[in-house]
Design an enzyme around this catalytic site. Structure first.
Site, PDB file in Angstrom:
ATOM      1  N   GLU A   1      -1.865  10.872   2.071  1.00  8.23           N
ATOM      2  CA  GLU A   1      -1.837   9.328   2.011  1.00  8.23           C
ATOM      3  C   GLU A   1      -0.303   9.076   2.237  1.00  8.23           C
ATOM      4  O   GLU A   1       0.377   9.639   1.730  1.00  8.23           O
ATOM      5  CB  GLU A   1      -2.181   8.910   0.659  1.00  8.23           C
ATOM      6  CG  GLU A   1      -3.725   8.845   0.092  1.00  8.23           C
ATOM      7  CD  GLU A   1      -3.870   8.277  -1.007  1.00  8.23           C
ATOM      8  OE1 GLU A   1      -3.222   7.198  -1.306  1.00  8.23           O
ATOM      9  OE2 GLU A   1      -4.969   8.550  -1.565  1.00  8.23           O
TER      10      GLU A   1
ATOM     11  N   GLU B   1      -5.278  12.772  -6.728  1.00  9.60           N
ATOM     12  CA  GLU B   1      -4.221  12.210  -7.548  1.00  9.60           C
ATOM     13  C   GLU B   1      -4.572  12.649  -9.071  1.00  9.60           C
ATOM     14  O   GLU B   1      -4.317  11.609  -9.685  1.00  9.60           O
ATOM     15  CB  GLU B   1      -4.007  10.832  -7.201  1.00  9.60           C
ATOM     16  CG  GLU B   1      -3.342  10.436  -6.054  1.00  9.60           C
ATOM     17  CD  GLU B   1      -2.975   9.065  -5.997  1.00  9.60           C
ATOM     18  OE1 GLU B   1      -3.417   8.218  -6.658  1.00  9.60           O
ATOM     19  OE2 GLU B   1      -2.278   8.546  -4.654  1.00  9.60           O
TER      20      GLU B   1
END
Length: 516
Positions: free
Chosen positions: A292, A173
């Protein structure tokens, strides 16, 4: 409700499910590791501290690959802290979750746990506070046979044989302002490409995933993927996607429609990746790693649910208690992943134990299945094979999904959401045809029929459904089986036709024996 009809054909498939599609995620976050998979002294723990009751549930859940050690945690992690004699490992302050990391569990323990669980390891490298050199050293420590400083250090630590980790994530991320040493797409693309070069020079057999957008609502979504892949296209095999479904608006219909936005997200990232390939006149295709995904919102927004004062060890944070309603949205996400098996080749449910997880534990006490455990177990155990193209005729409804990100509110109209969400998987080797069907109507049963063209001699092997009179029903320590699958009755087979009536607001799995 009028009858929902579906048509599939033996000869028309979306793609074959990769075994890595059914993965999960262990991060040093809350009680996922400590008190989750690892608790020395627990009545069921083995000599290594691995909880036996959790291992048994993990084997029932059947994830195939496990991402580690993060997540946000990896962007500040020094991997060297988690290897070597346990009594000499340093305690560190973890800025991702504002807790103290004892490093009692690290890389080698994770590899041993994966072997005990029969799961392939997936490792992430720190491209936040560290970079290419630390990444290639970790790879050498894990994968090189011996005769070098890092590989011989592993052997000195007691692991003679290489871990042979094949799947590696280049950071986590890196577009997010919450990330340690967040980067622009240009900055991340450059460091990811250089890291990938070093790692593949060291071990050409590995596969690498670059960071995509942290969510579809990021302001940089699209432009991020394009720029990152311009830098990394020649060196990586995957680009990642992350999505957490929510019901902040307390609108169940919109919540159950939200998995359809995963379909949009996947298709948009595929288009961007293929446009980069087209500009390069390349026939290479970047695959997707949805590393995710889950339902998560109750413990997400308030700081008190994410951070406990005093830098505690393994705090009780992000311990989402999942409802029947959550399990339905979760099942829809499973169907979305199956229906993109041609390009989504890896995916990781975030996470495995306690922190936004299908398995909950009590320290020193029992472990139990949350509601979302059951759709995932169906997805993983029964979803292997060729996903068939399905032509679906279903009534629809309109909804507006609300997905906040920071100070911005994102509202997405969903004008024609089919009440039925469907995937059909043919396992030719095992001789099975499996129908996964979600009835999103909250009050009406769904008359349902699938025509499975080209399949002769269909025989019902099993049929079950997950539903509950109370959409807010949960499983707890005291009532661990309040929500659990039950038999789906009334399944009828006539030649190539399979019919059933699906209960309102239900997850349904029909398993058929199919002649080869």
């Amino acid at each position: 409700m009028r009858k929902v009809e579906a048509l599939v054909d033996r000869d028309f498939a979306i793609g074959e499910t990769d075994r890595r599609l059914f993965g999960a995620f262990v991060e040093h976050l809350g009680r996922c590791v400590y008190g989750g998979i690892y608790e020395p002294g627990h009545p069921t723990a083995d000599a290594r501290g691995f909880r036996g009751d959790v291992l048994a549930l993990v084997k029932e859940l059947a994830p195939t690959i496990m991402r580690y050690p993060g997540g946000n945690f990896v962007s500040g992690y020094n991997w060297e802290d988690g290897v070597g004699p346990v009594e000499q490992r340093p305690r560190r302050l973890d800025l991702a979750w504002m807790s103290t990391e004892t490093n009692q569990f690290g890389t080698n323990e994770f590899m041993d746990w994966c072997r005990a669980a029969g799961i392939e390891p997936m490792m992430a490298v720190n491209l936040g506070t560290r970079g290419p050199d630390a990444a290639r050293n970790l790879l050498e420590y894990c994968n090189h046979h011996g005769g070098t400083a890092w590989s011989d250090l592993r052997r000195a630590h007691g692991w003679e044989q290489p871990h042979d980790v094949k799947f590696w994530c280049l950071g986590n991320e890196m577009d997010g302002p919450w990330q340690m040493e967040r980067k622009t797409a240009e900055e991340y693309g450059r460091v990811a490409a250089e890291t990938a070069k070093l790692m593949k020079w060291l071990d050409p057999s590995i596969e690498l995933s670059a960071c995509g957008s942290s969510s579809r609502t990021m302001a940089t979504f699209g432009a991020w993927e394009d720029k990152v892949l311009e830098h990394t296209f020649d060196h990586v095999d995957y680009i990642s996607l992350h999505t957490y479904l929510n019901n902040y608006a307390q609108d169940t219909g919109a919540f159950l429609a939200s998995p359809d936005m995963m379909d949009w997200f996947i298709e948009e990232v595929v288009a961007i990746a293929d446009s980069v390939a087209a500009r390069r006149r390349s026939r290479k295709r970047i695959m997707l790693s949805f590393d995710e995904w889950n339902v998560w919102y109750r413990t997400r927004r308030r700081a008190a649910d994410r951070v406990k004062p005093g830098w505690p060890v393994a705090p009780h944070i992000l311990e989402e208690v999942y409802t029947m309603e959550d399990a339905l949205a979760f099942g829809g996400a499973c169907i979305s992943l199956l229906n993109h098996a041609d390009r989504v080749k890896s995916a990781c449910l975030a996470q495995l134990v306690n922190a936004i997880a299908p398995i909950m534990t009590e320290n020193g006490g029992p472990a139990w299945r949350q509601t979302i455990f059951f759709p995932f177990a169906d997805f993983s155990n029964l979803g292997r094979g060729r996903v068939l193209q399905a032509r679906l005729d279903s009534p629809t409804y309109a909804a507006t999904y609300y997905d906040p990100r920071g100070s911005d509110d994102h509202r997405f109209p969903l004008p024609e959401t089919p009440y039925c969400k469907l995937s059909v998987v043919h396992d030719a080797a095992g001789g099975h045809l499996t129908i996964f069907a979600l009835n999103r109507h909250l009050s009406e049963p769904m008359p349902f029929e699938t025509v499975a063209r080209g399949f002769k001699g269909l025989v019902l092997e099993s049929a079950h459904q997950l539903s509950h009179d109370d959409p807010q029903a949960v499983n707890t320590r005291e009532a661990p089986d309040r929500v659990a699958p039950v038999r789906l009755g009334g399944v009828e087979i006539a030649g190539e036709r399979v019919g059933a009536t699906l209960p309102p607001a239900s997850w349904n799995v029909i398993r058929l024996r199919a002649a080869s």
